[in-house]
Scaffold this motif. Structure first.
Motif, PDB file in Angstrom:
ATOM      1  N   LYS A 195      -6.509   4.322  -2.341  1.00  0.00           N
ATOM      2  CA  LYS A 195      -5.905   5.634  -2.499  1.00  0.00           C
ATOM      3  C   LYS A 195      -4.435   5.479  -2.832  1.00  0.00           C
ATOM      4  N   GLY A 196      -3.986   6.104  -3.903  1.00  0.00           N
ATOM      5  CA  GLY A 196      -2.584   6.025  -4.290  1.00  0.00           C
ATOM      6  C   GLY A 196      -2.293   4.763  -5.092  1.00  0.00           C
ATOM      7  N   THR A 197      -1.115   4.172  -4.863  1.00  0.00           N
ATOM      8  CA  THR A 197      -0.697   2.983  -5.613  1.00  0.00           C
ATOM      9  C   THR A 197      -0.684   1.770  -4.693  1.00  0.00           C
ATOM     10  N   THR A 232      -3.757   1.963  -9.370  1.00  0.00           N
ATOM     11  CA  THR A 232      -3.552   3.383  -9.099  1.00  0.00           C
ATOM     12  C   THR A 232      -4.938   4.004  -8.957  1.00  0.00           C
ATOM     13  N   ASP A 246       0.855  -1.179   0.000  1.00  0.00           N
ATOM     14  CA  ASP A 246       0.000   0.000   0.000  1.00  0.00           C
ATOM     15  C   ASP A 246       0.893   1.232   0.000  1.00  0.00           C
ATOM     16  N   ASN A 247       1.001   1.862  -1.169  1.00  0.00           N
ATOM     17  CA  ASN A 247       1.883   3.028  -1.323  1.00  0.00           C
ATOM     18  C   ASN A 247       3.303   2.725  -0.818  1.00  0.00           C
TER      19      ASN A 247
END
Length: 213
Positions: A134-136, A212, A97-98
């Motif tokens: 949320k995010g990558t 993403t 996660d991110n």
């Protein structure tokens, strides 16, 4: 562990630390990444189908009444053995996660079946922490010891379930081992080659779904 459970537990979990040894067990995997209406990943659903050679060895070890099949109570013991043994290894689940590694909760049970000479395992795991879209992010199934080869036959076997997760940009990544080695020569230390289980670098070789959002 050293008697009736030896083949399954030792092969799946207590694999020797071999320097890039070729896999000894082969399994075809399916992973479903499930989201809810809160923009969160709620669970990862797994199906593993093992090769016939390994499956036959499990049959020999767990067929207590020697009737050449695995009865419901014997299949339950197989599932319980894997449930207990793979907890330390996060059930071969790889989540980032991110850039941060995320562990999973122990599933309530693992269902085992035996069809057409092959052992199948079915189970779901949940992220140990809230996993917001949320995010990558990336998700995969991988044995860090490289003793068991977990293969996704097609990209469709890494599936997204739910409108929220499907709204994210996504792709299946299948790393080329030679390219990974060439690109990371500086960071792949002797410790990694001697014991891949002692590092996180082996996860670079895992087939994964990248998101993403």
């Amino acid at each position: 562990m050293k008697t009736k459970l030896m083949t399954l537990a030792a092969a799946l979990v207590l694999a020797p630390s071999l320097a890039f040894a070729h896999p000894h067990i082969f399994a075809e995997a399916r992973l479903e990444i499930v989201s809810d209406d809160k923009d969160e990943i709620t669970e990862l659903r797994n199906i593993w189908r093992f090769d016939e050679l390994f499956s036959s060895s499990v049959m020999l070890d767990f067929d207590k009444n020697s009737n050449a099949q695995l009865d419901p109570d014997e299949l339950a013991e197989v599932g319980q053995t894997v449930l207990d043994s793979l907890e330390e290894y996060d059930y071969y689940t790889t989540i980032f996660d991110n850039g941060k590694s995320v562990k999973v909760q122990k599933p309530s049970e693992i269902h085992a079946d035996y069809k057409d000479g092959q052992l199948l395992l079915f189970f779901s795991v949940k992220p140990a922490v809230t996993l917001a879209l949320k995010g990558t992010m990336s998700f995969g199934v991988y044995d860090p010891s490289m003793y068991t080869a977990m293969d996704f036959p097609t990209d469709d076997d890494l599936a997204l379930i739910g409108d929220k997760v499907n709204a994210c940009s996504h792709k299946v990544v299948r790393p080329d081992p030679d390219e990974v080695l060439a690109q990371n020569q500086g960071s792949l230390t002797d410790a990694f080659f001697n014991d891949p289980t002692g590092t996180d670098m082996s996860k670079m070789f895992a087939t994964r779904m990248e998101l993403t959002c």
